[in-house]
Design a protein around this motif. Structure first.
Motif, mmCIF file in Angstrom:
data_model
loop_
_atom_site.group_PDB
_atom_site.id
_atom_site.type_symbol
_atom_site.label_atom_id
_atom_site.label_comp_id
_atom_site.label_asym_id
_atom_site.label_seq_id
_atom_site.Cartn_x
_atom_site.Cartn_y
_atom_site.Cartn_z
ATOM 1 N N THR A 217 0.839 -1.192 0.000
ATOM 2 C CA THR A 217 0.000 0.000 0.000
ATOM 3 C C THR A 217 0.874 1.241 0.000
ATOM 4 O OG1 THR A 217 -1.762 -1.145 1.215
ATOM 5 C CG2 THR A 217 -1.817 1.257 1.208
ATOM 6 N N LEU A 218 0.752 2.036 -1.046
ATOM 7 C CA LEU A 218 1.470 3.299 -1.123
ATOM 8 C C LEU A 218 0.643 4.372 -0.420
ATOM 9 C CD1 LEU A 218 2.456 3.283 -4.922
ATOM 10 C CD2 LEU A 218 3.619 2.184 -3.010
ATOM 11 N N LYS A 219 1.264 5.062 0.515
ATOM 12 C CA LYS A 219 0.604 6.171 1.185
ATOM 13 C C LYS A 219 1.165 7.471 0.603
ATOM 14 C CE LYS A 219 -0.342 3.640 5.447
ATOM 15 N NZ LYS A 219 -0.164 3.585 6.928
ATOM 16 N N ILE A 220 0.303 8.180 -0.096
ATOM 17 C CA ILE A 220 0.700 9.367 -0.840
ATOM 18 C C ILE A 220 0.192 10.622 -0.139
ATOM 19 C CG2 ILE A 220 0.672 10.502 -3.090
ATOM 20 C CD1 ILE A 220 1.898 7.705 -3.118
ATOM 21 N N GLY A 221 1.038 11.632 -0.054
ATOM 22 C CA GLY A 221 0.635 12.902 0.530
ATOM 23 C C GLY A 221 1.198 14.068 -0.262
ATOM 24 N N PRO A 222 0.714 15.281 -0.035
ATOM 25 C CA PRO A 222 1.253 16.459 -0.724
ATOM 26 C C PRO A 222 2.699 16.707 -0.295
ATOM 27 C CG PRO A 222 -0.843 16.943 0.382
ATOM 28 C CD PRO A 222 -0.365 15.635 0.890
ATOM 29 N N ILE A 234 -3.932 19.707 -4.077
ATOM 30 C CA ILE A 234 -3.383 18.378 -4.372
ATOM 31 C C ILE A 234 -4.234 17.306 -3.707
ATOM 32 C CG2 ILE A 234 -1.393 16.845 -4.083
ATOM 33 C CD1 ILE A 234 -1.078 19.060 -6.175
ATOM 34 N N GLY A 235 -4.729 17.599 -2.523
ATOM 35 C CA GLY A 235 -5.612 16.652 -1.830
ATOM 36 C C GLY A 235 -6.877 16.387 -2.627
ATOM 37 N N LEU A 236 -7.410 17.437 -3.264
ATOM 38 C CA LEU A 236 -8.587 17.264 -4.117
ATOM 39 C C LEU A 236 -8.248 16.421 -5.344
ATOM 40 C CD1 LEU A 236 -10.148 20.860 -4.098
ATOM 41 C CD2 LEU A 236 -10.924 18.858 -2.818
ATOM 42 N N ASP A 237 -7.076 16.689 -5.941
ATOM 43 C CA ASP A 237 -6.675 15.962 -7.152
ATOM 44 C C ASP A 237 -6.591 14.460 -6.922
ATOM 45 O OD1 ASP A 237 -6.487 18.305 -8.571
ATOM 46 O OD2 ASP A 237 -4.308 18.480 -8.408
ATOM 47 N N TYR A 238 -6.115 14.073 -5.760
ATOM 48 C CA TYR A 238 -5.864 12.662 -5.485
ATOM 49 C C TYR A 238 -6.869 12.041 -4.516
ATOM 50 C CZ TYR A 238 -1.420 13.145 -7.927
ATOM 51 O OH TYR A 238 -0.454 13.353 -8.889
ATOM 52 N N GLY A 239 -7.941 12.761 -4.224
ATOM 53 C CA GLY A 239 -8.963 12.219 -3.335
ATOM 54 C C GLY A 239 -8.435 11.900 -1.951
ATOM 55 N N MET A 240 -7.597 12.773 -1.417
ATOM 56 C CA MET A 240 -6.970 12.507 -0.120
ATOM 57 C C MET A 240 -7.929 12.776 1.030
ATOM 58 S SD MET A 240 -3.137 14.083 -0.686
ATOM 59 C CE MET A 240 -2.092 13.499 -2.026
ATOM 60 N N GLU A 241 -7.744 12.017 2.077
ATOM 61 C CA GLU A 241 -8.469 12.244 3.332
ATOM 62 C C GLU A 241 -7.440 12.527 4.407
ATOM 63 O OE1 GLU A 241 -11.134 9.115 4.284
ATOM 64 O OE2 GLU A 241 -12.190 9.185 2.356
ATOM 65 N N GLU A 242 -7.571 13.716 5.029
ATOM 66 C CA GLU A 242 -6.617 14.171 6.035
ATOM 67 C C GLU A 242 -5.190 14.144 5.497
ATOM 68 O OE1 GLU A 242 -7.198 11.978 9.612
ATOM 69 O OE2 GLU A 242 -9.244 12.690 9.919
ATOM 70 N N GLY A 243 -5.047 14.537 4.232
ATOM 71 C CA GLY A 243 -3.727 14.670 3.633
ATOM 72 C C GLY A 243 -3.080 13.382 3.166
ATOM 73 N N VAL A 244 -3.844 12.299 3.086
ATOM 74 C CA VAL A 244 -3.269 11.010 2.698
ATOM 75 C C VAL A 244 -4.237 10.263 1.785
ATOM 76 C CG1 VAL A 244 -2.380 8.772 3.478
ATOM 77 C CG2 VAL A 244 -2.004 10.806 4.883
ATOM 78 N N THR A 245 -3.691 9.637 0.741
ATOM 79 C CA THR A 245 -4.468 8.692 -0.045
ATOM 80 C C THR A 245 -3.661 7.407 -0.151
ATOM 81 O OG1 THR A 245 -5.750 8.405 -2.086
ATOM 82 C CG2 THR A 245 -3.555 9.302 -2.328
ATOM 83 N N GLU A 246 -4.356 6.279 -0.208
ATOM 84 C CA GLU A 246 -3.689 4.984 -0.254
ATOM 85 C C GLU A 246 -3.947 4.307 -1.599
ATOM 86 O OE1 GLU A 246 -4.827 2.631 3.102
ATOM 87 O OE2 GLU A 246 -3.750 3.916 4.544
ATOM 88 N N ILE A 247 -2.885 3.764 -2.179
ATOM 89 C CA ILE A 247 -2.967 3.081 -3.467
ATOM 90 C C ILE A 247 -2.373 1.689 -3.306
ATOM 91 C CG2 ILE A 247 -2.276 3.111 -5.893
ATOM 92 C CD1 ILE A 247 -1.924 6.137 -5.644
ATOM 93 N N LYS A 248 -3.167 0.680 -3.595
ATOM 94 C CA LYS A 248 -2.682 -0.698 -3.504
ATOM 95 C C LYS A 248 -2.072 -1.119 -4.836
ATOM 96 C CE LYS A 248 -5.931 -2.274 0.069
ATOM 97 N NZ LYS A 248 -4.884 -2.414 1.095
#
Length: 286
Positions: A217-222, A234-248
């Motif tokens: 799981t990649l944890k992506i943040g700005p 950037i959070g909007l672009d990647y659908g982040m929640e509390e500054g983090v989005t997860e990609i499996k």
């Protein structure tokens, strides 16, 4: 005979449900639908198209109404899809399919098609015969004796590979396979398979490929050096929640995923405005 009838009934139910999904797709995205839409996309008769609309309305009358002035069915104010979950990715994928010639414009569920553009993707020189034989090997669990042009050698060499899956890195298609020469699972570019000489029984299977079967799981943040306003965007672009989005991603595809996301280099090597996202759990996944 009963099994045949059951299969036919299931097939009929599935095709009707697919047309209901199409009705809801057009209502959600375009706001209207008529008989000719069903006829053009599915190649059915006028009577069948009328029956589909009538039976759909019977189950959900609030979803559409007939506008006499426009002579078409329009989306109701209380529209609630029953057979479809509206998805932006599905909408975009149809635009891409039409643009790349994979889907005829008349068969697209998106209508009218908006103007669409994308960076060109180079045509990959994959032989149809190579693809066919690789597919057969995957299907029947066979090994292939292939002439392969590696990047490190000037001339192609022969090797036995045992493919179990196809993989796409965003630009090129690979065969994920066990290599008998190197005694390990590797990726082989289909475009670099020059020829296939023989088949054999495979000695390994997909179950033995740990990297393929393991997800990370990649944890992506700005980027931390962006301003708060930039981080929010950037959070909007990647659908982040509390500054983090997860990609499996499969561990076997990790290299390609990091490269495509621009996360394969030290974020300090580029300006924050260029390297807008960072990998928050680099040590964990590496």
């Amino acid at each position: 005979m009963s099994m045949t009838r059951t299969s036919q009934k299931r097939k009929k139910n599935w095709t009707v449900e697919q047309r209901y999904q199409f009705i809801e797709f057009r209502l959600f995205w375009s706001g209207y639908i008529n008989r000719s839409d069903l006829i053009e996309v599915f190649g059915i008769s006028k009577q069948q198209a009328s029956n589909d609309l009538a039976s759909y309305i019977e189950g959900r009358k609030s979803n559409l109404t007939y506008d006499k002035s426009l002579r078409t069915y329009v989306r109701g104010k209380n529209f609630r899809p029953r057979f479809l979950t509206p998805d932006a990715n599905e909408f975009f994928s149809q635009l891409q399919a039409v643009d790349q010639g994979l889907l005829d414009e008349g068969k697209s569920w998106v209508n009218p098609l908006p103007s669409y553009g994308a960076p060109p993707t180079p045509v990959r020189g994959v032989s149809a015969e190579v693809l066919r034989d690789t597919y057969v090997a995957i299907r029947d669990r066979l090994a292939l004796h292939v002439s392969y042009q590696s990047f490190s050698r000037p001339e192609p060499g022969w090797r036995w590979i045992e493919p179990h899956s196809f993989a796409f890195d965003g630009f090129r298609w690979h065969a994920r396979a066990f290599c008998r020469n190197d005694n390990m699972f590797k990726d082989f570019l289909l475009s670099r398979i020059i020829g296939i000489e023989a088949f054999d029984e495979a000695t390994n299977s997909i179950e033995n490929d740990d990297a393929w079967n393991t997800e990370v799981t990649l944890k992506i943040g700005p980027h931390p050096d962006l301003s708060d306003a930039q981080k929010y965007v950037i959070g909007l672009d990647y659908g982040m929640e509390e500054g983090v989005t997860e990609i499996k991603v499969r561990r076997a595809m990790l290299y390609y995923a990091l490269k495509r996301l621009g996360l394969d280099t030290d974020p300090a090597a580029r300006r924050p405005q260029d390297q807008q996202i960072v990998l928050l759990n680099r040590e964990e996944i590496m």
